[in-house]
Design a protein around this motif. Structure first.
Motif, PDB file in Angstrom:
ATOM      1  N   VAL A  35       0.837  -1.206   0.000  1.00  0.00           N
ATOM      2  CA  VAL A  35       0.000   0.000   0.000  1.00  0.00           C
ATOM      3  C   VAL A  35       0.869   1.253   0.000  1.00  0.00           C
ATOM      4  CG1 VAL A  35      -1.698   1.324   1.321  1.00  0.00           C
ATOM      5  CG2 VAL A  35      -1.965  -1.153   1.062  1.00  0.00           C
ATOM      6  N   SER A  36       1.942   1.262   0.779  1.00  0.00           N
ATOM      7  CA  SER A  36       2.802   2.453   0.811  1.00  0.00           C
ATOM      8  C   SER A  36       3.502   2.664  -0.534  1.00  0.00           C
ATOM      9  CB  SER A  36       3.821   2.374   1.947  1.00  0.00           C
ATOM     10  OG  SER A  36       4.688   1.282   1.764  1.00  0.00           O
ATOM     11  N   GLN A  38       2.255   1.695  -3.445  1.00  0.00           N
ATOM     12  CA  GLN A  38       1.193   2.156  -4.342  1.00  0.00           C
ATOM     13  C   GLN A  38       0.995   3.661  -4.196  1.00  0.00           C
ATOM     14  OE1 GLN A  38      -2.462  -0.115  -4.005  1.00  0.00           O
ATOM     15  NE2 GLN A  38      -1.312  -2.028  -3.864  1.00  0.00           N
ATOM     16  N   GLN A  39       0.993   4.156  -2.971  1.00  0.00           N
ATOM     17  CA  GLN A  39       0.836   5.593  -2.742  1.00  0.00           C
ATOM     18  C   GLN A  39       1.994   6.370  -3.373  1.00  0.00           C
ATOM     19  OE1 GLN A  39       0.484   5.553   1.523  1.00  0.00           O
ATOM     20  NE2 GLN A  39      -1.754   5.471   1.449  1.00  0.00           N
ATOM     21  N   VAL A  42       1.485   6.387  -7.170  1.00  0.00           N
ATOM     22  CA  VAL A  42       0.458   7.347  -7.564  1.00  0.00           C
ATOM     23  C   VAL A  42       1.060   8.750  -7.575  1.00  0.00           C
ATOM     24  CG1 VAL A  42      -1.715   8.446  -6.853  1.00  0.00           C
ATOM     25  CG2 VAL A  42      -1.519   5.958  -6.849  1.00  0.00           C
ATOM     26  N   HIS A  43       1.837   9.076  -6.559  1.00  0.00           N
ATOM     27  CA  HIS A  43       2.476  10.391  -6.490  1.00  0.00           C
ATOM     28  C   HIS A  43       3.437  10.589  -7.675  1.00  0.00           C
ATOM     29  CE1 HIS A  43       4.042  14.047  -4.690  1.00  0.00           C
ATOM     30  NE2 HIS A  43       5.247  13.586  -4.959  1.00  0.00           N
ATOM     31  N   GLU A 117      -4.331  11.133  -5.930  1.00  0.00           N
ATOM     32  CA  GLU A 117      -3.430  11.079  -4.789  1.00  0.00           C
ATOM     33  C   GLU A 117      -4.218  11.236  -3.524  1.00  0.00           C
ATOM     34  OE1 GLU A 117       0.777  12.712  -4.427  1.00  0.00           O
ATOM     35  OE2 GLU A 117      -0.016  13.756  -6.193  1.00  0.00           O
ATOM     36  N   SER A 118      -3.899  10.420  -2.528  1.00  0.00           N
ATOM     37  CA  SER A 118      -4.551  10.586  -1.238  1.00  0.00           C
ATOM     38  C   SER A 118      -3.759  11.594  -0.421  1.00  0.00           C
ATOM     39  CB  SER A 118      -4.637   9.253  -0.493  1.00  0.00           C
ATOM     40  OG  SER A 118      -3.357   8.709  -0.328  1.00  0.00           O
TER      41      SER A 118
END
Length: 120
Positions: A35-36, A38-39, A42-43, A117-118
């Protein structure tokens, strides 16, 4: 627009390598980043790819990277473009910074409609 010969050759080589490993679906299951990661990916796509392909990935200097625009492109061709770039264009290869697994995840996300982006 037809693909340059060198890009077709690179996509074919990547496709043949993956055929030995299994189908796209089987490969996709094996290469899901944390998950990290993936973040972080995305960035990277939103910031680095967005600088040429538009911050909403709808096109700019580079073509759009929307699900609609990529719907006819084979997954492995998109992966090859991410990793090796497009000779004769400003599109660089990202293989020094991204693994093949990263590129596969990005390609699948682009073809599905890339996430926003979250914010923390």
């Amino acid at each position: 627009m037809p693909w340059p010969h060198s890009l077709r050759r690179a996509a074919l080589a990547l496709a043949l390598a993956h055929m030995a490993m299994g189908s796209d679906a089987e490969t996709a299951e094996r290469v899901t980043p944390s998950v990290s990661r993936q973040q972080a990916l995305v960035h990277i796509v939103r910031q680095d790819c967005g600088s040429c392909h538009g911050m909403r990935l709808t096109g700019g200097l580079g073509p759009p990277l929307t699900a609609t625009a990529l719907s006819e492109r084979p997954l492995l061709a998109v992966v090859s473009t991410i990793l090796h770039g497009r000779p004769g264009t400003p599109m660089p290869g990202w293989h020094p910074l991204l693994s093949e697994e990263d590129a596969q995840w990005i390609a699948r996300q682009l073809q599905a409609g890339f996430p926003e982006e979250s914010t923390p």
